[in-house]
Every structure is written in structure tokens, then in C-alpha cells.
Scaffold this motif. Structure first.
Motif, short mmCIF file in Angstrom:
data_model
loop_
_atom_site.label_atom_id
_atom_site.label_comp_id
_atom_site.label_asym_id
_atom_site.label_seq_id
_atom_site.Cartn_x
_atom_site.Cartn_y
_atom_site.Cartn_z
N ARG A 126 52.99 -0.05 0.07
CA ARG A 126 51.90 0.28 -0.84
C ARG A 126 50.91 -0.89 -0.92
O ARG A 126 51.29 -2.05 -0.71
CB ARG A 126 52.44 0.59 -2.24
N GLY A 245 51.51 7.38 8.14
CA GLY A 245 52.63 7.54 7.23
C GLY A 245 53.94 7.81 7.93
O GLY A 245 54.96 8.08 7.28
N ASP A 283 52.10 3.38 3.21
CA ASP A 283 51.93 4.47 2.25
C ASP A 283 50.45 4.84 2.26
O ASP A 283 49.60 4.02 1.89
CB ASP A 283 52.36 3.99 0.87
N SER A 285 49.07 7.56 0.72
CA SER A 285 48.83 8.61 -0.27
C SER A 285 47.44 8.49 -0.90
O SER A 285 46.81 9.52 -1.21
CB SER A 285 49.91 8.58 -1.35
#
Length: 318
Positions: A126, A245, A283, A285
Motif C-alpha cells: 500500500r 495487482g 495494492d 485499489s
């Protein structure tokens, strides 16, 4: 920056437009309707020279800058020339960003690298793990330079209120890559090695390291699509990850490239050579929440990159 505010006649400077990432970004911008995409080769403008960079940018007065220019290389190059990687990248970044700041360029996108994150960051990585642990030693100098670029973007946002942003791509590959036998990244380096082994009928190919580390790979054209999405829709102090990812081991990658290039011999791993970070997958997202998704699968992308390599053997770098 929503779509309705974009003026497609405003000048866009892609620093590093002849490189792997920069050339894909320039193509994408032109394909999306930007009519004044500016680029200059290093033979004509040395971006480490702040005075010449200022003169060039003052003459063209871009309203968007994509800073994709960088000195890049694989583990061997980073290990052998850490001072050069640190100095060259710092000078390029400061030169371009200082000129952009002096001009008051309202929109700048700085491309960093996934190597900015700690060596043992929790996976998938992240953005919040930045500066929470030690870096991978083999590319520490390059990573520190990229972290400095993120910091400069943040500082300009805070001091001048300009909507500058940073994106952290994962490992890139694609047309125009560097296939040098010693100074390339792993994927193009393996393409060249397996191709030459297939041509010569070599009984075996040796791959650096144990084959166990896991890596993520993104086609440069997918990165380019992400960049235009970011220029339109992202405005935040924090860097944002750009990747797929998903990952695979270096051993799996080697087998895949051997298949694409037609190599049928033995693949041997040399654990005396450095592995680098054990695993590195991002990550993504926050990026996918903006509506972007990668569209080029790894097998398809490697096959297209290999075809480009074959078609450009006379001029390919390395």
C-alpha cells in the motif's frame, strides 16, 4: 482535473518521451486528442542542465508536464553505479520541476517507481508503507532519488498550491524497452537471453538468483492509459500505485519467456547472484477506484514485446 476543464490545444511536455514509459505516454496523449505534445531527445536537451531545461520550457510554456525522464537499469546496473543513479535522477527531477514551478505549470505528473517501498513491506504494498522500513540495498540510491521526487511534488503542492501528483508504476515492459545483456531490467533481459540461446541452440540458459522472488509486470501502454486517467481525475498529496495487482515468480517468468521465444533447453538458476526484494506486488485499489484497469495480459504483452524486439534488432538498445 475533470474532463470538461481540459484544453486539448494546451502544450503538454513529456520529459523522457523517447523512453519506454514516455513514448507510450506521448502516443496515448496524441491518440486521446492532445494536439501539442512536446518532446525533446537527450542529444538536443540535457535535462540535468537546469539552465538549458529552463530555456526550453520557458520557450514552449507547457501547461501539463509528465516527468517520465530517468536513468534506469536492472540490479546489475544499480549495483555497479549507485552514485550515478542517485545524482542523475536527482538532477533531472530538480531541473524539470524547478522550471515547471518557475513557470507556474498547473499540472505535473511525476513518475516514480515501486522500488521506493521498504524491502519487507507487507504484500500487496500500500502507498502508506512509504518510509516505514529499510529499502532494498541493490537499488537504494535510485529509490532515494525517487522518494526525493515525491517529496518535491508534495512541497510544491503545499507551498504553491499547484495540482501536482506522483504515480508509482510497478515493473514496466513493452516496445522500446532496453534489451542490453547487462543493464536491462529482468523481463527484456530474459527475452534477449532466451532468444539468443534459441538461435544458437544453447543447451542451457543461466538466470540470476534463485528464481523464487515474485514480481509484477505492467505493459507500458497500460501505464500510459493510467497516466491520462490520473491527469483527468486525480489530485492528492499522496503518491498512487499503478500496477496489475498480480505477480509471478522469476522462475515462472523465465519459463514463460522461454516458451514465447521458442527456447527448449534447460533453465539454470544461479543463487550466488542477488535476488533483490523477495516479493513486490502493489495494492492498486486506489487506482482502480478511478475507473482504470490494465487491459494487456502478460503472455500477450511478452509476445508483442518479443515481436518488437525481432523487428527492431538493427536499432535496439544493447
Amino acid at each position: 482535473m475533470p474532463d470538461k476543464t481540459i484544453d486539448y490545444d494546451q502544450p503538454v511536455f513529456v520529459a523522457g518521451h523517447a523512453g519506454l514509459a514516455g513514448s507510450a505516454i506521448a502516443r496515448r496523449l496524441r491518440g486521446e486528442g492532445f494536439r501539442k505534445v512536446i518532446g525533446v531527445r537527450s542529444a538536443e536537451l540535457e535535462l540535468r542542465d537546469s539552465d538549458r531545461t529552463w530555456e526550453f520550457m520557458a520557450a514552449h510554456r507547457p501547461q501539463i508536464v509528465v516527468l517520465a525522464a530517468a536513468r534506469v537499469g536492472g540490479i546489475a546496473a544499480n549495483n555497479a553505479h549507485p552514485a550515478d543513479f542517485l545524482s542523475d535522477n536527482l538532477r533531472i527531477q530538480v531541473s524539470v520541476m524547478d522550471a515547471a514551478r518557475r513557470l507556474g505549470v498547473p499540472r505535473l505528473l511525476f513518475l516514480g517507481s515501486s522500488c521506493i517501498y521498504p524491502k519487507h513491506a507487507p504484500q500487496p504494498i500500500r502507498e502508506s508503507t512509504l518510509l516505514t522500513g529499510p529499502l532494498e540495498q541493490t537499488n537504494e540510491a535510485y529509490a532515494v532519488a525517487k522518494i526525493a521526487g515525491i517529496t518535491q511534488v508534495r512541497a510544491v503542492r503545499r507551498q504553491d498550491g499547484l495540482a501536482w501528483i506522483s504515480a508509482m508504476p510497478t515493473n514496466l515492459y513493452g516496445p522500446g524497452d532496453n534489451f542490453h545483456p547487462e543493464h536491462s531490467h529482468v523481463l527484456p533481459g530474459l527475452i534477449r537471453r532466451f532468444h539468443e540461446a534459441a538461435e544458437s541452440g544453447a543447451a542451457s540458459v543461466t538466470v540470476w538468483g534463485s528464481g523464487a522472488p515474485r514480481r509484477e509486470f505492467l505493459h507500458a501502454d497500460d501505464l500510459a492509459a493510467a497516466c491520462t486517467t490520473l491527469l483527468r481525475h486525480y489530485d492528492d498529496d499522496d503518491p498512487i500505485n499503478v500496477g496489475t495487482g498480480s505477480d509471478l515468480s522469476i522462475a515462472e517468468l523465465a519459463s514463460l519467456i522461454a516458451e514465447v521465444t521458442g527456447y527448449r533447453g534447460e533453465i539454470v538458476f544461479d543463487p550466488s547472484r542477488p535476488d533483490g526484494t523477495p516479493r513486490k506486488v502493489l495494492d492498486v485499489s486506489r487506482m482502480t477506484a478511478l475507473g482504470w484497469r490494465p487491459t494487456i495480459g502478460l503472455v500477450e504483452g511478452i509476445a508483442a514485446t518479443y515481436k518488437w524486439f525481432l523487428d527492431n534488432r538493427e536499432t535496439v538498445r544493447g
